[in-house]
Design an enzyme around this catalytic site. Sequence first.
Site, PDB file in Angstrom:
ATOM      1  N   THR A 112      -8.742   6.267  -1.716  1.00  0.00           N
ATOM      2  CA  THR A 112     -10.071   5.662  -1.813  1.00  0.00           C
ATOM      3  C   THR A 112     -11.139   6.720  -1.529  1.00  0.00           C
ATOM      4  O   THR A 112     -12.275   6.593  -1.987  1.00  0.00           O
ATOM      5  CB  THR A 112     -10.233   4.485  -0.830  1.00  0.00           C
ATOM      6  N   LYS A 121       0.554  14.388   0.776  1.00  0.00           N
ATOM      7  CA  LYS A 121      -0.833  14.625   0.359  1.00  0.00           C
ATOM      8  C   LYS A 121      -1.089  16.106   0.087  1.00  0.00           C
ATOM      9  O   LYS A 121      -2.098  16.484  -0.490  1.00  0.00           O
ATOM     10  CB  LYS A 121      -1.801  14.094   1.416  1.00  0.00           C
ATOM     11  N   HIS A 131       0.807  -1.231   0.000  1.00  0.00           N
ATOM     12  CA  HIS A 131       0.000   0.000   0.000  1.00  0.00           C
ATOM     13  C   HIS A 131       0.831   1.267   0.000  1.00  0.00           C
ATOM     14  O   HIS A 131       0.294   2.327   0.313  1.00  0.00           O
ATOM     15  CB  HIS A 131      -0.928   0.040   1.210  1.00  0.00           C
ATOM     16  N   LYS A 167     -15.040   7.695  -3.189  1.00  0.00           N
ATOM     17  CA  LYS A 167     -16.292   7.984  -2.465  1.00  0.00           C
ATOM     18  C   LYS A 167     -16.882   9.306  -2.947  1.00  0.00           C
ATOM     19  O   LYS A 167     -18.092   9.424  -3.162  1.00  0.00           O
ATOM     20  CB  LYS A 167     -16.029   8.032  -0.953  1.00  0.00           C
ATOM     21  N   LYS A 198      -8.537  13.601   4.775  1.00  0.00           N
ATOM     22  CA  LYS A 198      -7.644  12.441   4.725  1.00  0.00           C
ATOM     23  C   LYS A 198      -6.595  12.658   5.798  1.00  0.00           C
ATOM     24  O   LYS A 198      -6.517  13.750   6.382  1.00  0.00           O
ATOM     25  CB  LYS A 198      -6.975  12.321   3.356  1.00  0.00           C
ATOM     26  N   ARG A 199      -5.777  11.625   6.090  1.00  0.00           N
ATOM     27  CA  ARG A 199      -4.697  11.836   7.047  1.00  0.00           C
ATOM     28  C   ARG A 199      -3.816  12.999   6.600  1.00  0.00           C
ATOM     29  O   ARG A 199      -3.659  13.245   5.400  1.00  0.00           O
ATOM     30  CB  ARG A 199      -3.858  10.554   7.179  1.00  0.00           C
TER      31      ARG A 199
END
Length: 834
Positions: free
Chosen positions: A676, A574, A377, A680, A568-569
């Site tokens: 992911t 990111k 991952h 959504k 998100k984290r």
Amino acid sequence: MSPFNNVIRNQLKEEFFELPSLPMDAEGLAKDFRHYYAYTLGRDRDCQAAYYSYAALAITLRDRLMERWKRTRQAYDERDCKRVYYLSLEFLMGRALSNAMLNLGLDDAVRQGLHDLGLELEEIASNEPDPGLGNGGLGRLAACFLDSCATLQLPVRGYGLRYEYGMFRQTIEGGAQAEEPDHWLRDGNPWELERPEFTQRVHFGGRTEHSVDASGRHVVRWVETHDVLAVPYDIPVPGYRNETVNTLRLWKSAATDEFNLGEFNAGSYPESVAQKNQAEHITMVLYPNDASENGKELRLRQQYFLACASLKDVLRDWIRLHGHDFSHFAERNCFQLNDTHPAVSVAELMRQLMDEHGLQWDSAWAITRRCMAYTNHTLLPEALERWPVRLFQSLLPRLLEIIYEINARFLMEVSRRWPGDNDRQRRMSLIEEGHDPQVRMAYLAIVGSFSVNGVAALHSELLTKGLFQDFHAMWPEKFNNKTNGVTPRRWLAMCNPGLAQLLDESIGTGWVRDLSELERLAPLAEDAAFRERWAAMRRANKARLAEAVADICGVDFPLDALFDTQVKRIHEYKRQLLNILHVIHLYNRIKQGDTRDWTPRCVLIGGKAAPGYFMAKQIIKLACAVAEVVNKDPDTEGLLRMAFVPDYRVTLMEVIAPGTDLSEQISTAGKEASGTGNMKFMMNGALTIGTLDGANIEIREQVGEENFFLFGLTAEGVESLRGHYDPNGIIAADPALREVMNLLESGHFNRFTPGLFDSVILSIRNPHDPWMTAADFRSYIDTQARAAATFRDPETWLRMSILNTAHSGFFSSDRTIADYNRDIWHLETVQPQI
Ligand code: 26Q
């Protein structure tokens, strides 16, 4: 002696186990609800705490699951089918109540039954704690997979840990993250069934003894160990309206009864009882980092505890059904390793087969590498798990011996294939040499598995070209891609009833099981009347989100604004920072009076920072500080709002995804394995602004480039820029970025704390900034401006929104699981008898 070894003397009659089916209508449900409320929970008018209504309803539904659960187990045993075990240190299940209602098809009946009692379902359901037994994407993926396996009627069981404390609760205090423990089990958990009769024993420490037995066989005993008990708790996983209920089995650690007899005999009874703690600590808390935290002994204990207990459980079941013949074991069992966290299972299966069941190395190894499969991952080299050899030596001496042996045989294979290539042997060794040698868990997983997969097309390709290229050269046939997906039950049917109803009415109800049916929406994008209904549905969802933001953050989000979300984290890769720089840019434009053709925008950011991750916490501080300045400035009224939503979790996403217009997927290209959340949002009709990274690439392929806001460098572009990246040059040359940096550097957002954001500023200006925030700034704000302009044309935006949902079918985890099954697991479906 355990009381569970005592069996009733006269076997119970078969009829005893045959129960009449429970009523599924409103009246029957309400009757049971009252029964549990009054008798099982023993509450009366003097206690009307809402929690007991929730608990009574949970037990009512659990009963309905229970009968189907037993029949599913029976069907699997009778068919004696091949099985898969999904081993994961994390399962981020989210709330169970509404999921159980939906999947049992009881939502209307329950609502009616409660209504007849004068109760409202939503109010009751809101009392369920959100079990946070995971960090983020990897844990939530495991939960989506279990839902899809049950819906596809595949015999798959999840194995994990029953953490007493899940992911910490995040609060914002004085503009910074604070952590609070999450004691989610405090009031009990009606969804679990304790199974002490299946308790397993797990060894730690001690030493090994080698000898040769009478028949000349090499025998190893692991002795003087400190043992811990693993007690299983089963959680039902219902399929969607199909009578299947699969199992998630979570282990809790417990002390053995013979703890520390030495001290006991010496008279220190309290001291010896206190030793219990050691054992019980193992499953006390989830590690809250979503990148590996290297070297922590307790974490390695957790990993081995899961591996050992789960494998013993599976072997016990095998022996129950097939006796001690393991010759067909590998054909009938497969272990899917969720990242390297359970990778010690490779060595542990070898140990159990050899030391506990008497197999020889070669047959044990043939079995092991035919039934292990590994999913990776991450692409970040620094996140690959490694454990100090000395820690392995003291905690798991027998496993280290086995790993050494696997490595010796493996390196022989490498040297046969590439004679004399010592550098390659050093690179591929399971042991990284150095002053503190390390076990490389990913390499152990690859060598011990028949399948290695990444979680999006780009990610899988980059693995074979980068991190795992030597292994790919050796075994190209092992490597494959399985693009992630999310369950349409929770992420559409459950969280977006407005959209679900619109879909039912326009394309029928087949989409819940077969999400490719959503394609039939595409032509409706051109239907003005349909667009109007779509707009009304979206507006209601935005109102629900705005209400939550007002409640939680005290920030007002006007409904006609563009709702722009990144949840998100918090991680540098990111690039929440890039998002914040854009907000500062918009704020600056407002202050300059540059607001011609303005699109009002509400920016929502949420996510947890690992408690020890300094930069992530700085980014949260900056987000809060910018939000504070922006929202307080009267000039921004009606133009710009920003909120940082604390304690982002599954239950919040269920409100956020349906209410979002624009989904931020802006990682540095080549760094996000898949994502992911992106799926959504798409499913719920949001448009994406994103880089060519992870599953974004496939999202854009599915929806068409004209319906996706693409910006930024490619993964290749990022790599070729390294070495001559010049952020300061970029800043100097771009007036917009220069002004943003000016505001930051002038202390505009930290008036009373000079220097607060120096580390953030330095990271942007650093030529070695791995995330290249400045490099993508111009492309990002230009693309944001395009998105804003598009939003001002509501009919165009609506068309694009409809098409995003219409083309999201590929991202159902049902498709992902069907792919795992076709290429890796090869399970048959099993329909339980009704
Ligand atoms: C490891 C060792 C010690 C302590 C913690 C950990 C640890 C825990 C969790 C390491 C990593 C994680 C979680 C990783 C994760 O969530 N990865 C995400 O997985 C998603 C599902 O495949 C992807 O969509 C995301 O791209 C990826 O970041």
